[in-house]
Design a protein around this motif. Structure first.
Motif: not given
Length: 340
Positions: A197-202, A177-190
């Motif tokens: 979210a692809d490998g580049v974003a990760l 959950a922590r890593e997904i929250e970081k990923l969502a914040l980076y991509l401004d997702a909601a």
């Protein structure tokens, strides 16, 4: 009744008045806590939570049924939570299930309970209870969990991202959950603005879950290398590691060790036990050392202390990371003295 994963999710998302007890057992304590949180959300933001511990249940078995039947001072929704429920709560649960009425649901989390134990069998047999075994997700299930959690944050995982996240988190929902929250914040997702979210974003967020540092720190604790534990914990902290993942991974190592040791106590050699449980070849030497050092009561005490420390960390007034460091050091010292 015995509930499958699909059944229990549906039950906690739409709780029925006739269900008095939700019993979550098995080694995935994070998964059980997630189900308990879903039940709380379904009951509404104003729901009042009553916490009862095992000490209270032993001393006052009738309290569980009393709390389940009690009304809130202002007439609102209430529910009862029992963390770390044990077989010693059998009388309390019997009184709850046999009571004339019980309007407030009870959610009980028992990572140490066995499916063959009295408490789980009682919950399975009772029409007013639901029992669900929580296991750490692996393989396809772990990747599916990653995708499910991501959708809740407005993310669509593409390519091999679900597998990468599942593998890196080791099935630990808190880390995932922590890593997904970081990923969502980076991509401004909601929810209202979903993103792919692809490998580049990760790669861009630098999702490094400190697997190596975590593994080394746990090895130092289990091996009783007191001289090394300080530096290993320091390396883990410097790499961004935190206390909760450390304690949960340590608990999992101890639970596996407990299963192996139990087989040894029945007369099977350590080599046969390690082969039977299909221990990863790189970990065989570490488990072999641990089985020579630890006996079953020592493992049980260490596991209980780890779980108590994790619960203590959840309190806002706790000493934080210091508690985990102190407990890991104490267990390492006990291991240094131990001889299985």
């Amino acid at each position: 009744m015995k509930a499958s994963a699909v059944q229990i999710r549906a039950a906690v998302d739409a709780p029925k008045p006739e269900t008095r007890l939700y019993l979550f057992h098995g080694p995935d304590e994070a998964g059980a806590s997630d189900l308990a949180a879903r039940l709380a959300r379904a009951l509404g933001p104003e729901a009042e939570r009553i916490d009862i511990d095992m000490k209270a249940l032993r001393e006052q078995p009738g309290r569980l049924a009393d709390e389940a039947a009690s009304m809130s001072l202002f007439g609102g929704v209430r529910y009862v939570r029992v963390q770390g429920i044990e077989e010693g709560a059998a009388e309390a649960v019997t009184l709850l299930l046999n009571a004339e009425r019980a309007g407030n649901p009870v959610v009980a989390i028992g990572p140490g309970l066995k499916a063959s134990g009295k408490l789980v069998k009682m919950a399975i047999a009772a029409p007013a209870a639901m029992a669900h075994a929580c296991y750490v997700p692996e393989g396809v299930d772990a990747a599916r969990l990653a995708s499910t959690v991501a959708r809740e944050h407005g993310l669509r995982l593409t390519g091999d991202v679900p597998q990468r996240l599942a593998s890196a988190s080791g099935g630990d929902r808190a880390i995932l959950a922590r890593e997904i929250e970081k990923l969502a914040l980076y991509l401004d997702a909601a929810h209202d603005r979903p993103r792919d979210a692809d490998g580049v974003a990760l790669d861009a967020i630098g999702a490094d879950l400190n697997d190596v540092e975590l593994h080394h720190a746990i090895d130092a604790v289990i091996d009783g290398r007191v001289a090394d534990i300080g530096s290993e914990l320091a390396h883990l902290s410097e790499g961004g590691g935190s206390a909760i993942p450390l304690l949960r991974q340590l608990a999992r190592r101890l639970m596996t060790l407990a299963e192996l040791r139990s087989d040894m106590d029945s007369g099977i050699s350590s080599d046969e036990v390690i082969e039977k449980h299909r221990i990863f070849f790189r970990e065989k030497a570490a488990y072999s050392r641990a089985l020579r050092r630890w006996n079953s009561p020592q493992i049980a005490r260490a596991l209980d202390r780890v779980r108590q420390t994790e619960r203590a960390l959840m309190h806002s007034a706790s000493a934080g990371e210091v508690l985990a460091d102190a407990e890991c050091t104490a267990i390492a010292r006990a291991a240094a003295r131990a001889r299985g």
